[in-house]
Design a protein around this motif. Structure first.
Motif, PDB file in Angstrom:
ATOM      1  N   LYS A  68      74.463  58.227 -70.585  1.00  0.00           N
ATOM      2  CA  LYS A  68      75.598  57.279 -70.111  1.00  0.00           C
ATOM      3  C   LYS A  68      76.382  57.005 -71.102  1.00  0.00           C
ATOM      4  N   ILE A  94      83.947  55.715 -63.342  1.00  0.00           N
ATOM      5  CA  ILE A  94      82.510  56.328 -62.993  1.00  0.00           C
ATOM      6  C   ILE A  94      82.058  56.874 -64.325  1.00  0.00           C
ATOM      7  N   ASP A  95      80.672  56.685 -64.245  1.00  0.00           N
ATOM      8  CA  ASP A  95      79.733  57.286 -65.490  1.00  0.00           C
ATOM      9  C   ASP A  95      79.188  58.544 -64.763  1.00  0.00           C
ATOM     10  N   THR A  98      75.006  58.786 -64.675  1.00  0.00           N
ATOM     11  CA  THR A  98      74.458  57.971 -63.872  1.00  0.00           C
ATOM     12  C   THR A  98      75.036  57.690 -62.366  1.00  0.00           C
ATOM     13  N   GLU A 100      77.119  55.565 -61.901  1.00  0.00           N
ATOM     14  CA  GLU A 100      77.495  54.308 -61.671  1.00  0.00           C
ATOM     15  C   GLU A 100      78.966  53.966 -61.939  1.00  0.00           C
ATOM     16  N   ASP A 222      78.156  45.622 -58.890  1.00  0.00           N
ATOM     17  CA  ASP A 222      76.700  45.641 -59.355  1.00  0.00           C
ATOM     18  C   ASP A 222      75.918  46.006 -57.975  1.00  0.00           C
ATOM     19  N   TYR A 224      76.575  48.127 -55.936  1.00  0.00           N
ATOM     20  CA  TYR A 224      76.763  49.517 -55.511  1.00  0.00           C
ATOM     21  C   TYR A 224      76.031  50.268 -56.306  1.00  0.00           C
ATOM     22  N   ASN A 225      75.906  49.840 -57.855  1.00  0.00           N
ATOM     23  CA  ASN A 225      75.127  50.531 -58.515  1.00  0.00           C
ATOM     24  C   ASN A 225      73.495  50.533 -58.484  1.00  0.00           C
ATOM     25  N   SER A 226      73.288  49.231 -58.062  1.00  0.00           N
ATOM     26  CA  SER A 226      71.841  49.055 -57.794  1.00  0.00           C
ATOM     27  C   SER A 226      71.489  50.139 -56.546  1.00  0.00           C
ATOM     28  N   GLY A 229      73.334  54.265 -58.016  1.00  0.00           N
ATOM     29  CA  GLY A 229      73.012  54.745 -59.469  1.00  0.00           C
ATOM     30  C   GLY A 229      71.893  55.530 -59.622  1.00  0.00           C
TER      31      GLY A 229
END
Length: 316
Positions: A68, A94-95, A98, A100, A222, A224-226, A229
């Motif tokens: 990451k 966006i990473d 991940t 995310e 937050d 979205y990533n949960s 990701g």
């Protein structure tokens, strides 16, 4: 329950795709049903998903980076983000490792200020990434990039960096330029997801302005990533920590050279400014200085590594 599902899809959640609609039923309506049940009920009622699934060309996906922060993809997307309003641009990061979302920010148009803001969010919330992956927009790449002849290069001529490129160089971030939308596929796919979901989320919350939309984005990221990701191959972070003595505002801004004239003043964009320190006129020699300009800091100037405030003058 079946009738409620159909009614809600035809009214309150009309714009939501089937997958998002199933999540909204569970989150807001206390209707606990599977996606397959929602799909069957709506199809039997003659309702089609607004998100059409067409056969796509096959592209071999590039393997994710292992860490990451090793590669962050950035881009902007114009769209009617608030239903019934004019389109504006969402800048995003966006990473790669991940998937995310690291930053999102709305502006009226795709612009350098929007990209500076998402870099600010990334650096502030996560750290300095090793590389940014972007398209060849003139914000990132000079129109003269790659056009120097061999003779010009041998003579020592170089293509000046854009303001964004200069800022990334100061932060030690490598910029990698993509040559096609497919090359930065992860963020292109992100836009499809956000264009389907964000307008519905704004409608549910009664969000009707760009400012209110920006205020909501942190909570959305937050959530979205949960949900979307993934774990990186290597848990060690590639982000670097910004030194505490570095002011990010003095990097993420426009920087231009000017000359101090009489009265510790200089000319900038058709206006004269006087250098001040602690509210008082600064005594300065006639010399070169660097002007800093952004919506966050206004107009400031650096001379001999000292940052000065400025006062607009009516005339020279």
């Amino acid at each position: 329950t079946r009738d409620s599902i159909i009614e809600l899809k035809q009214t309150k959640y009309e714009e939501a795709n089937f997958n998002h609609f199933q999540e909204l039923l569970e989150k807001y309506e206390e209707i606990q049903v599977s996606y397959s049940t929602v799909h069957r009920v709506l199809i039997e009622a003659g309702i089609k998903s607004p998100k059409s699934h067409r056969k796509r060309k096959v592209h071999h996906r590039r393997k994710r980076k292992p860490q990451k922060g090793m590669l962050v993809q950035i881009d902007a997307s114009p769209y009617e983000w608030i239903i019934g309003e004019n389109s504006f641009d969402l800048h995003g990061a966006i990473d790669d490792a991940t998937g995310e979302i690291l930053a999102l920010y709305f502006t009226p148009n795709e612009c350098m200020e929007g990209y500076f803001e998402i870099v600010r969010q990334v650096v502030t919330n996560h750290g300095i990434p090793a590389s940014l992956y972007c398209d060849r927009h003139t914000i990132f790449v000079s129109p003269n990039d790659g056009k120097l002849s061999i003779e010009e290069q041998l003579d020592g001529k170089i293509v000046n960096l854009t303001q964004f490129g200069r800022a990334m160089e100061e932060l030690g971030i490598n910029i990698i330029k993509a040559y096609s939308p497919q090359a930065k596929g992860r963020i292109e796919r992100l836009w499809g997801t956000l264009q389907s979901r964000l307008p519905v989320e704004f409608k549910i919350r009664g969000i009707t302005t760009m400012e209110a939309a920006n205020a909501f984005l942190a909570a959305f990221i937050d959530e979205y990533n949960s949900k979307f990701g993934v774990e990186p191959e290597d848990p060690k972070l590639a982000f670097r920590t910004l030194d505490s003595d570095i002011n990010l505002d003095y990097i993420l801004c426009i920087k231009e050279e000017r000359t101090i004239i009489e009265g510790s003043a200089f000319s900038y964009q058709g206006q004269y400014y006087q250098l001040t320190k602690n509210g008082k006129k600064a005594a300065m020699p006639k010399a070169k200085l660097t002007v800093l300009n952004s919506s966050r800091i206004g107009v400031k100037a650096i001379y001999a590594d000292i940052v000065y405030d400025t006062k607009a003058l009516a005339e020279r």
